[in-house]
Write a protein that holds these residues in place. Structure first.
Motif, PDB file in Angstrom:
ATOM      1  N   ASP A 112      -6.818  -8.963   5.365  1.00 25.66           N
ATOM      2  CA  ASP A 112      -7.796  -8.197   4.569  1.00 25.66           C
ATOM      3  C   ASP A 112      -7.127  -7.345   3.479  1.00 25.66           C
ATOM      4  OD1 ASP A 112      -9.756  -9.355   6.023  1.00 25.66           O
ATOM      5  OD2 ASP A 112     -10.131  -7.628   7.331  1.00 25.66           O
ATOM      6  N   PRO A 113      -6.021  -6.605   3.738  1.00 32.53           N
ATOM      7  CA  PRO A 113      -5.360  -5.884   2.630  1.00 32.53           C
ATOM      8  C   PRO A 113      -4.852  -6.810   1.529  1.00 32.53           C
ATOM      9  CG  PRO A 113      -4.652  -4.993   4.740  1.00 32.53           C
ATOM     10  CD  PRO A 113      -5.456  -6.199   5.039  1.00 32.53           C
ATOM     11  N   LEU A 114      -4.312  -7.974   1.899  1.00 37.79           N
ATOM     12  CA  LEU A 114      -3.842  -8.909   0.858  1.00 37.79           C
ATOM     13  C   LEU A 114      -4.997  -9.397  -0.011  1.00 37.79           C
ATOM     14  CD1 LEU A 114      -1.278 -11.017   2.916  1.00 37.79           C
ATOM     15  CD2 LEU A 114      -0.754  -9.466   1.043  1.00 37.79           C
ATOM     16  N   LEU A 115      -6.134  -9.700   0.622  1.00 38.85           N
ATOM     17  CA  LEU A 115      -7.304 -10.128  -0.153  1.00 38.85           C
ATOM     18  C   LEU A 115      -7.835  -8.988  -1.020  1.00 38.85           C
ATOM     19  CD1 LEU A 115      -9.148 -12.186   2.611  1.00 38.85           C
ATOM     20  CD2 LEU A 115      -7.972 -13.099   0.610  1.00 38.85           C
ATOM     21  N   ARG A 116      -7.702  -7.761  -0.532  1.00 36.50           N
ATOM     22  CA  ARG A 116      -8.165  -6.610  -1.316  1.00 36.50           C
ATOM     23  C   ARG A 116      -7.285  -6.373  -2.551  1.00 36.50           C
ATOM     24  NH1 ARG A 116      -8.527  -3.526   2.723  1.00 36.50           N
ATOM     25  NH2 ARG A 116      -6.614  -2.353   2.499  1.00 36.50           N
TER      26      ARG A 116
ATOM     27  N   SER B 282     -13.044   2.190  -0.875  1.00 33.74           N
ATOM     28  CA  SER B 282     -11.745   1.735  -0.359  1.00 33.74           C
ATOM     29  C   SER B 282     -10.589   2.307  -1.165  1.00 33.74           C
ATOM     30  CB  SER B 282     -11.702   0.219  -0.366  1.00 33.74           C
ATOM     31  OG  SER B 282     -11.817  -0.271  -1.683  1.00 33.74           O
ATOM     32  N   GLU B 283     -10.753   2.438  -2.483  1.00 33.03           N
ATOM     33  CA  GLU B 283      -9.685   3.026  -3.302  1.00 33.03           C
ATOM     34  C   GLU B 283      -9.422   4.473  -2.906  1.00 33.03           C
ATOM     35  OE1 GLU B 283     -10.825   2.497  -7.315  1.00 33.03           O
ATOM     36  OE2 GLU B 283     -10.372   0.336  -7.360  1.00 33.03           O
ATOM     37  N   GLU B 284     -10.486   5.246  -2.699  1.00 25.47           N
ATOM     38  CA  GLU B 284     -10.302   6.640  -2.269  1.00 25.47           C
ATOM     39  C   GLU B 284      -9.602   6.717  -0.908  1.00 25.47           C
ATOM     40  OE1 GLU B 284     -14.133   8.382  -2.266  1.00 25.47           O
ATOM     41  OE2 GLU B 284     -14.399   8.329  -4.449  1.00 25.47           O
ATOM     42  N   LEU B 285     -10.002   5.873   0.017  1.00 30.95           N
ATOM     43  CA  LEU B 285      -9.366   5.874   1.346  1.00 30.95           C
ATOM     44  C   LEU B 285      -7.898   5.462   1.270  1.00 30.95           C
ATOM     45  CD1 LEU B 285     -12.241   4.246   3.420  1.00 30.95           C
ATOM     46  CD2 LEU B 285     -11.471   6.607   3.575  1.00 30.95           C
TER      47      LEU B 285
ATOM     48  N   GLU C  65       0.827  -1.214   0.000  1.00 33.65           N
ATOM     49  CA  GLU C  65       0.000   0.000   0.000  1.00 33.65           C
ATOM     50  C   GLU C  65       0.857   1.259   0.000  1.00 33.65           C
ATOM     51  OE1 GLU C  65      -2.705  -0.149   3.207  1.00 33.65           O
ATOM     52  OE2 GLU C  65      -3.824  -1.875   2.444  1.00 33.65           O
ATOM     53  N   GLU C  66       2.074   1.183   0.523  1.00 29.63           N
ATOM     54  CA  GLU C  66       2.941   2.367   0.600  1.00 29.63           C
ATOM     55  C   GLU C  66       3.634   2.644  -0.730  1.00 29.63           C
ATOM     56  OE1 GLU C  66       6.636   4.015   3.347  1.00 29.63           O
ATOM     57  OE2 GLU C  66       5.610   2.165   3.860  1.00 29.63           O
TER      58      GLU C  66
END
Length: 660
Positions: free
Chosen positions: A154-158, A440-443, A99-100
């Protein structure tokens, strides 16, 4: 000189540093400092990326090893062990830095490495089944399960759908590489120029057959009939009851004659018990040996204070008599008479309570006989109600079976509309998922911007701290023991002066201890002399008190009076009532026709109760005698104790004086 480095070289540099790190011989801070010295040729962003990756791989090594070990056990069995650090780095970047750094940067790093290895590892790591099952469970051993699910799984699944696109690109790249090698050697065939057939109409599928339910079995007729076992059990029960009654009748008629006591013999036994003389306890006259007793300091002072107080009270009494005060002997005589009256009333009250208890016992026996009759009536009513309830229960059971049949028919109709409801629910869920993905993309974009700003500020702060730490500090200081601290206080002194003052204080403390020791010795000698004087005084007092007690005892023996019989009207009335109740109880027992076995038990109980009440009467008489002569006996006992104490104390004093 700062130069740009490719992604492949950066990953190779990280892998090289990880292979050098040994946690047993080197700390984490030293390892990062050495790595920073080696990375001075890189620019700021590349150096920060390498250091953060090294720190993260060493910090989260336990959870990264779980994934890499499983990869080597399943899909990477033929991969070399020397590339283990490479898979650790890729796993760390995908779990914590995706994400970074963003998917675009991550895909560049992956494409710069070996395509086959990356495609195999990413396909293994981003598997739905693995992430939701054993990876999540193994990571939960090291961290909290809720934290693992929210921050890592959850981030990996996203990110999984986008990473799958990257994996597909890698597979296409691999397939293109293989096809180009083959097509260069093989001729390419061309298609025949054939006429295209006309399109035909697709036939309609046959109608789906309707589901046919299995034919239900009819209800067996045995459900509506009472079971045979119940009738058999009732017959056996009635036979057993009749058999028990017959056995009880035989046992009562053929009982042992030696166990029953005739009423004539019972009256003879009572007459013998009454004719026997009452037991009188004799007093045991024991001689008290005059054994010398060693008294401690507290006992001597306590006894001396007691005799001194008695001496002062006697002096005050004599002075009051000289001044014209009255003699309290009349008041004491009146007080003695009043106590005797109170004692007589108390004994009469005790006798009344005993007779009332006996009366209540007779009433309880009558009440129990009445309760037995009432219980028989209640049992008959209970049997009738039980039969009615069983009939109602059978009707309720039939009604429930009808309702169950109707419910089964309703359920079969409801199964037909399940498919339509499932399709509507799936469409509704897809709409919700699309909305959640947009939000979620905006966040995530906002979070990335905030994280970049934080990292920039953190890097600037680290540079400032390193600059401050690089300045050398002078830590050595020379001390002079003759100089003061220079704090500006009134009582400030040097260490040498402090030592001299401490030596003077020790000398003064020793002198004070010697003086205190002498004072304690003098006080001890004075205390011993005081104890000797007290012992002489105590022996004199004991001798005088012994003579006075002996004289009073002789006078009391002459003035003792006999016992007086006591009767009260309430006691006589209660005795009459008890006799009436016993007669009434015996009449009712004759009416109820109690069987002989029970009469034998009741007769034994009556004899036991008669003996019990007789013992109670004797104990009350003894208590009355003790209370009647209690005051005189108490005074006599106290005088005997004083005489014995005086004798023992006097003998102890004589022995002590002989020893001196």
């Amino acid at each position: 000189m700062v130069k740009m480095v490719s992604h492949r070289e950066l990953i190779a540099l990280i892998v090289q540093q990880l292979n050098k790190f040994n946690p047993e011989n080197q700390s984490m801070e030293d390892f990062l400092n050495e790595s920073a010295m080696m990375l001075q040729t890189l620019n700021v962003t590349e150096e920060k990326f390498v250091l953060d990756t090294l720190e993260g791989c060493t910090e989260y090594k336990s959870i990264l090893d779980v994934v890499v070990n499983a990869f080597y056990a399943q899909d990477g069995r033929y991969c070399p062990i020397s590339e283990r650090s490479l898979y650790l780095v890729i796993c760390y970047l995908a779990t914590f830095q995706l994400e970074e750094i963003g998917l675009q940067h991550f895909s560049r790093i992956v494409k710069s490495l070996d395509t086959a290895k990356m495609q195999k590892f990413l396909r293994f790591f981003f598997n739905d089944l693995y992430l939701n099952t054993w990876i999540k469970d193994e990571w939960s051993h090291f961290y909290d399960s809720v934290y693992v699910k929210e921050n890592w799984i959850d981030p990996l699944l996203r990110w999984q759908p986008k990473v799958k696109q990257l994996i597909e690109k890698l597979t296409d790249k691999l397939s293109n590489c293989t096809t180009t090698v083959k097509t260069s050697r093989v001729t390419q065939p061309k298609e025949f120029n054939l006429t295209v057939p006309k399109p035909r109409a697709i036939p309609l599928p046959p109608p789906a057959p309707l589901p046919v339910l299995a034919k239900r079995q009819p209800v067996p007729p045995s459900i509506y009939k009472p079971p045979k076992e119940r009738k058999q059990l009732e017959e056996i029960k009635t036979k057993n009851i009749q058999k028990a009654k017959d056995l009880l009748l035989k046992a009562n008629t053929n009982q042992f004659r030696c166990a029953t006591i005739k009423p004539e013999k019972r009256e003879n036994i009572h007459d013998r018990m009454e004719s026997k003389p009452a037991f009188k306890a004799q007093k045991i006259q024991s001689k008290i040996d005059n054994i010398p007793i060693k008294l401690n300091t507290a006992a001597i002072l306590r006894e001396g204070a007691l005799y001194q107080r008695k001496w002062e009270e006697e002096l005050k009494r004599i002075e009051n008599l000289q001044q014209g005060a009255g003699d309290p002997s009349e008041f004491l005589e009146w007080q003695k008479q009043m106590r005797g009256k109170d004692l007589e009333e108390q004994l009469a009250e005790i006798e009344c309570r005993r007779l009332q208890g006996k009366l209540s016992h007779e009433e309880a026996v009558l009440a129990r006989q009445n309760v037995i009759q009432e219980n028989k009536k209640k049992a008959d009513l209970f049997r009738e109600k039980k039969a009615e309830l069983m009939h109602l229960y059978a009707e309720k059971r039939l009604q429930e079976q009808k309702e169950m049949k109707e419910l089964v028919e309703q359920v079969t109709e409801g199964h037909k509309n399940v498919k339509q409801a499932k399709a509507k629910m799936q469409e509704y869920k897809q709409q919700i998922v699309q909305q959640v993905c947009k939000k979620s993309e905006e966040l995530l974009r906002q979070a990335l911007e905030e994280e970049e700003e934080k990292n920039r500020k953190r890097y600037e702060l680290i540079q400032q701290i390193r600059a401050i730490e690089s300045i050398p500090n002078i830590r050595h200081k020379f001390v002079d023991l003759t100089e003061t601290g220079g704090h500006g206080l009134f009582g400030e002194m040097s260490i040498v002066e402090l030592r001299e003052r401490l030596a003077l204080l020790k000398e003064a403390q020793k002198a004070a201890e010697e003086e205190k020791r002498d004072q304690i010795i003098h006080e001890k000698q004075a205390k011993e002399q005081l104890l000797l004087d007290k012992l002489d005084q105590i022996s004199q007092f004991r001798a005088e008190l012994g003579r006075a007690a002996a004289l009073k005892q002789e006078e009391k023996k002459k003035s003792q009076s006999g016992e007086r019989p006591m009767k009260d009207e309430r006691i006589l009335n209660l005795q009459k009532k008890i006799a009436e109740k016993t007669m009434e109880r015996k009449k009712q027992e004759g009416l109820l026709k109690i069987i002989p076995q029970k009469t034998r038990i009741v007769s034994n109980k009556d004899s036991f109760q008669w003996n019990h009440w007789k013992e109670l009467e004797e104990s009350r008489e003894r208590q009355f005698r003790i209370l009647q002569h209690g005051f005189m006996d108490r005074e006599a006992a106290q005088k005997r104790e004083l005489i014995a104490a005086a004798r023992s104390g006097a003998k102890a004093c004589v022995l002590r004086s002989d020893l001196k």
